[in-house]
Design a protein around this motif. Structure first.
Motif, PDB file in Angstrom:
ATOM      1  N   ALA A 230       2.852   4.665   9.900  1.00  0.00           N
ATOM      2  CA  ALA A 230       1.745   4.846   8.871  1.00  0.00           C
ATOM      3  C   ALA A 230       1.900   4.887   7.193  1.00  0.00           C
ATOM      4  CB  ALA A 230       0.686   6.154   9.469  1.00  0.00           C
ATOM      5  N   ILE A 231       3.161   5.709   7.048  1.00  0.00           N
ATOM      6  CA  ILE A 231       3.216   5.816   5.861  1.00  0.00           C
ATOM      7  C   ILE A 231       4.052   4.488   5.015  1.00  0.00           C
ATOM      8  CG2 ILE A 231       5.263   7.113   4.301  1.00  0.00           C
ATOM      9  CD1 ILE A 231       4.796   9.525   6.078  1.00  0.00           C
ATOM     10  N   ARG A 232       4.664   3.769   5.985  1.00  0.00           N
ATOM     11  CA  ARG A 232       5.168   2.555   5.447  1.00  0.00           C
ATOM     12  C   ARG A 232       4.018   1.549   5.182  1.00  0.00           C
ATOM     13  NH1 ARG A 232       9.654   3.426   9.061  1.00  0.00           N
ATOM     14  NH2 ARG A 232       8.450   2.623  10.791  1.00  0.00           N
ATOM     15  N   ASP A 233       2.947   1.537   5.828  1.00  0.00           N
ATOM     16  CA  ASP A 233       1.664   0.906   5.748  1.00  0.00           C
ATOM     17  C   ASP A 233       1.106   1.298   4.523  1.00  0.00           C
ATOM     18  OD1 ASP A 233       2.037  -0.855   8.006  1.00  0.00           O
ATOM     19  OD2 ASP A 233       0.938   0.464   9.383  1.00  0.00           O
ATOM     20  N   VAL A 234       1.107   2.611   4.307  1.00  0.00           N
ATOM     21  CA  VAL A 234       0.412   3.059   3.214  1.00  0.00           C
ATOM     22  C   VAL A 234       1.269   2.591   1.862  1.00  0.00           C
ATOM     23  CG1 VAL A 234       0.310   5.359   1.755  1.00  0.00           C
ATOM     24  CG2 VAL A 234      -0.496   5.337   4.129  1.00  0.00           C
ATOM     25  N   SER A 235       2.648   2.528   1.986  1.00  0.00           N
ATOM     26  CA  SER A 235       3.141   2.059   0.829  1.00  0.00           C
ATOM     27  C   SER A 235       3.011   0.547   0.458  1.00  0.00           C
ATOM     28  CB  SER A 235       4.722   2.297   1.047  1.00  0.00           C
ATOM     29  OG  SER A 235       5.632   1.784   0.072  1.00  0.00           O
ATOM     30  N   SER A 236       2.971  -0.204   1.545  1.00  0.00           N
ATOM     31  CA  SER A 236       2.561  -1.588   1.343  1.00  0.00           C
ATOM     32  C   SER A 236       1.186  -1.907   0.732  1.00  0.00           C
ATOM     33  CB  SER A 236       2.819  -2.331   2.877  1.00  0.00           C
ATOM     34  OG  SER A 236       2.559  -3.562   2.885  1.00  0.00           O
ATOM     35  N   THR A 237       0.302  -1.087   1.523  1.00  0.00           N
ATOM     36  CA  THR A 237      -1.054  -1.242   1.007  1.00  0.00           C
ATOM     37  C   THR A 237      -1.220  -1.036  -0.464  1.00  0.00           C
ATOM     38  OG1 THR A 237      -2.014  -0.857   3.122  1.00  0.00           O
ATOM     39  CG2 THR A 237      -3.383  -0.913   1.487  1.00  0.00           C
ATOM     40  N   ALA A 238      -0.558   0.108  -0.920  1.00  0.00           N
ATOM     41  CA  ALA A 238      -0.482   0.823  -2.256  1.00  0.00           C
ATOM     42  C   ALA A 238      -0.137  -0.408  -3.092  1.00  0.00           C
ATOM     43  CB  ALA A 238       0.100   2.231  -2.229  1.00  0.00           C
ATOM     44  N   ARG A 239       1.135  -1.043  -2.748  1.00  0.00           N
ATOM     45  CA  ARG A 239       1.574  -1.915  -3.571  1.00  0.00           C
ATOM     46  C   ARG A 239       0.859  -3.215  -3.751  1.00  0.00           C
ATOM     47  NH1 ARG A 239       6.396  -0.486  -0.517  1.00  0.00           N
ATOM     48  NH2 ARG A 239       8.043   0.219  -2.241  1.00  0.00           N
ATOM     49  N   GLU A 240       0.026  -3.761  -2.729  1.00  0.00           N
ATOM     50  CA  GLU A 240      -1.056  -4.640  -2.627  1.00  0.00           C
ATOM     51  C   GLU A 240      -2.093  -4.269  -3.527  1.00  0.00           C
ATOM     52  OE1 GLU A 240      -2.295  -5.544   0.965  1.00  0.00           O
ATOM     53  OE2 GLU A 240      -0.166  -6.442   1.778  1.00  0.00           O
ATOM     54  N   ALA A 241      -2.462  -2.959  -3.726  1.00  0.00           N
ATOM     55  CA  ALA A 241      -3.666  -2.385  -4.495  1.00  0.00           C
ATOM     56  C   ALA A 241      -3.247  -2.535  -6.120  1.00  0.00           C
ATOM     57  CB  ALA A 241      -4.099  -1.346  -4.136  1.00  0.00           C
ATOM     58  N   LEU A 242      -2.017  -2.035  -6.160  1.00  0.00           N
ATOM     59  CA  LEU A 242      -1.292  -2.210  -7.524  1.00  0.00           C
ATOM     60  C   LEU A 242      -1.218  -3.518  -8.008  1.00  0.00           C
ATOM     61  CD1 LEU A 242      -0.202  -0.886  -9.966  1.00  0.00           C
ATOM     62  CD2 LEU A 242       2.105  -0.926  -8.768  1.00  0.00           C
ATOM     63  N   ALA A 243      -0.915  -4.561  -7.281  1.00  0.00           N
ATOM     64  CA  ALA A 243      -0.664  -5.954  -7.689  1.00  0.00           C
ATOM     65  C   ALA A 243      -1.957  -6.519  -7.880  1.00  0.00           C
ATOM     66  CB  ALA A 243      -0.119  -6.643  -6.536  1.00  0.00           C
ATOM     67  N   GLU A 244      -3.189  -6.182  -7.059  1.00  0.00           N
ATOM     68  CA  GLU A 244      -4.573  -6.744  -7.298  1.00  0.00           C
ATOM     69  C   GLU A 244      -5.092  -5.997  -8.755  1.00  0.00           C
ATOM     70  OE1 GLU A 244      -7.783  -8.959  -6.159  1.00  0.00           O
ATOM     71  OE2 GLU A 244      -5.863  -8.761  -5.489  1.00  0.00           O
ATOM     72  N   ALA A 245      -4.706  -4.664  -8.785  1.00  0.00           N
ATOM     73  CA  ALA A 245      -5.334  -4.368 -10.073  1.00  0.00           C
ATOM     74  C   ALA A 245      -5.102  -4.627 -11.326  1.00  0.00           C
ATOM     75  CB  ALA A 245      -5.144  -2.882 -10.131  1.00  0.00           C
ATOM     76  N   ARG A 246      -3.461  -5.028 -11.264  1.00  0.00           N
ATOM     77  CA  ARG A 246      -2.732  -5.822 -12.337  1.00  0.00           C
ATOM     78  C   ARG A 246      -3.477  -7.112 -12.525  1.00  0.00           C
ATOM     79  NH1 ARG A 246       3.632  -4.545 -10.962  1.00  0.00           N
ATOM     80  NH2 ARG A 246       3.678  -2.351 -12.042  1.00  0.00           N
ATOM     81  N   ARG A 247      -3.642  -7.759 -11.580  1.00  0.00           N
ATOM     82  CA  ARG A 247      -4.105  -9.338 -11.616  1.00  0.00           C
ATOM     83  C   ARG A 247      -5.659  -9.107 -12.496  1.00  0.00           C
ATOM     84  NH1 ARG A 247      -7.794 -12.325  -9.637  1.00  0.00           N
ATOM     85  NH2 ARG A 247      -8.445 -10.974  -7.861  1.00  0.00           N
ATOM     86  N   LEU A 248      -6.574  -8.328 -12.089  1.00  0.00           N
ATOM     87  CA  LEU A 248      -7.807  -7.973 -12.297  1.00  0.00           C
ATOM     88  C   LEU A 248      -7.833  -7.572 -13.880  1.00  0.00           C
ATOM     89  CD1 LEU A 248      -9.545  -6.466  -9.265  1.00  0.00           C
ATOM     90  CD2 LEU A 248      -9.831  -8.752 -10.200  1.00  0.00           C
ATOM     91  N   LEU A 249      -7.111  -6.679 -14.193  1.00  0.00           N
ATOM     92  CA  LEU A 249      -7.017  -5.980 -15.586  1.00  0.00           C
ATOM     93  C   LEU A 249      -6.054  -7.033 -16.508  1.00  0.00           C
ATOM     94  CD1 LEU A 249      -6.350  -2.261 -14.785  1.00  0.00           C
ATOM     95  CD2 LEU A 249      -8.605  -3.434 -15.321  1.00  0.00           C
TER      96      LEU A 249
END
Length: 395
Positions: A230-249
């Protein structure tokens, strides 16, 4: 405008305008003084110096105010000229002051008033010439009419040109305001789009992260391996969220980065989305029919965001033990999507239309589609959307 009302505010006039009008008055004063003092031919007796100065001053006294009260100033000048025509030792009028007054009326007032002023000026000139003892009335009348017509034409031309230039400046200001308003509306629309993308994408990732973190915390002592996954999934999802935020901003920055060129998600990315949701603890069934690559990219993004938002709401509101189902049907004519859950958190009660539901409705409406959402029986929530491909292509 009224003949008697001021055309300009004396308190706001620039010093340059006052200086120019005073210069015109001085010129007219010098011309009148010279002509009344030295231009008398009918009567040999010259006027005394003081009388010549008084006559010249009387004719130009109001000229500095000609652009403030053009009508009254012209009447003053014409009246002074008519009175001076009866001077005991007549001197032929040199009509500089009268010409300046008539020109100002023609340039600043309405044409009917300018025409009346021209007729009055011609009459005053004929009166002065008649008092001087002329015997050629036809020539005197033609000269007076030519004098008034020439000044009238020049004044009307200048007034028309000024009005034309003022209209051009006003039009340029209006176009500039419209351009600024258009830019502001475009910026507002772009901010709304970014806010909607942030809500639909980043909020979904954060919801998944919260759910995974809660699961990892619950399993950290009794099932360390599951907690680690679950923690590995948290890390992966957080990276995806960060990449999406960078793309949007990234669109808010002047420079461009590689994140701006990443493709937007589509129907083919639904498997990854559902995988993250399942990893967060929500069982999801997925059924689809038809080619996923058929609809245009805009419709694919709208459907992807709708499924993402609907599943995010399920994870937030459905309660423990809930499951969800996603059904997607694609035909050459339309795209139909349905997301439903069997949770108990919203059973039998309608949710307030927050930003997510409003964003979904806006996305579907932008392509001419229909959105329906509400509770299902006996419990749970359903979101359905239908988009016609021919209507979307036309829009």
């Amino acid at each position: 405008m009224s003949f008697w009302k001021p055309v300009e505010d004396p308190g706001t006039r620039p010093l340059r305008s006052w200086a120019f009008d005073v210069g015109c008055a001085i010129f007219a004063f010098a011309a009148s003084w010279a002509h009344f003092s030295f231009g008398q031919t009918t009567h040999p007796d010259h006027l005394p110096l003081a009388a010549s100065l008084a006559v010249a001053a009387l004719t130009v006294l109001a000229l500095p105010l000609r652009r403030v009260w053009p009508g009254p100033v012209f009447l003053w000048t014409a009246g002074a000229a008519a009175i001076l025509a009866w001077w005991p030792t007549h001197g032929a009028l040199f009509p500089v002051a009268l010409a300046i007054g008539l020109y100002t009326v023609a340039a600043t007032m309405r044409r009917a008033e300018a025409l009346a002023a021209a007729v009055l000026a011609a009459g005053v000139v004929i009166l002065v010439v008649g008092q001087d003892g002329t015997h050629h009335w036809a020539l005197a009348i033609s000269d007076a009419a030519g004098f008034a017509a020439a000044v009238l034409v020049v004044g009307l031309y200048v007034g028309t040109r000024r009005a034309y230039l003022a209209e051009l400046r006003d039009r340029a200001r209006r176009l500039e305001r419209e351009r600024d308003q258009g830019s502001a509306l475009a910026a507002a629309a772009e901010r709304a789009r970014i806010a909607r993308e942030m809500h639909d994408s980043v909020a979904h990732h954060l919801t998944v992260i919260v759910a995974l973190s809660d699961g990892a915390l619950a399993a950290v002592t009794r099932a360390p391996d599951q907690a680690a996954d679950a923690i590995r999934d948290v890390s992966s999802t957080a990276r995806e969220a960060l990449a999406e935020a960078r793309r949007l901003l990234g669109v808010l920055r002047a420079d461009s980065g590689p994140e701006l060129w990443q493709p937007l998600p589509g129907l083919a990315d639904l498997d990854d989305l559902l995988g993250r949701v399942r990893a967060a603890g929500l069982p999801v069934r997925y059924e689809h029919s038809g080619p996923l690559a058929g609809p245009p990219p805009g419709i694919q993004l709208a459907v992807f965001r709708l499924v993402q938002e609907a599943l995010t709401n399920t994870m937030k509101h459905a309660g423990p033990g809930a499951s969800a189902a996603v059904r997607l049907r694609l035909t050459p004519a339309e795209v139909c999507v349905e997301v439903e859950d069997d949770g108990t958190g919203s059973a039998g009660e309608a949710r307030a239309p927050g930003g997510g539901l409003t964003g979904m409705r806006d996305r579907i409406s932008a392509f001419g589609g229909e959105l329906d959402c509400g509770p299902r029986q006996p419990q749970g929530w359903r979101v359905t959307a239908r988009l016609r491909l021919d209507t979307a292509a036309a829009s």
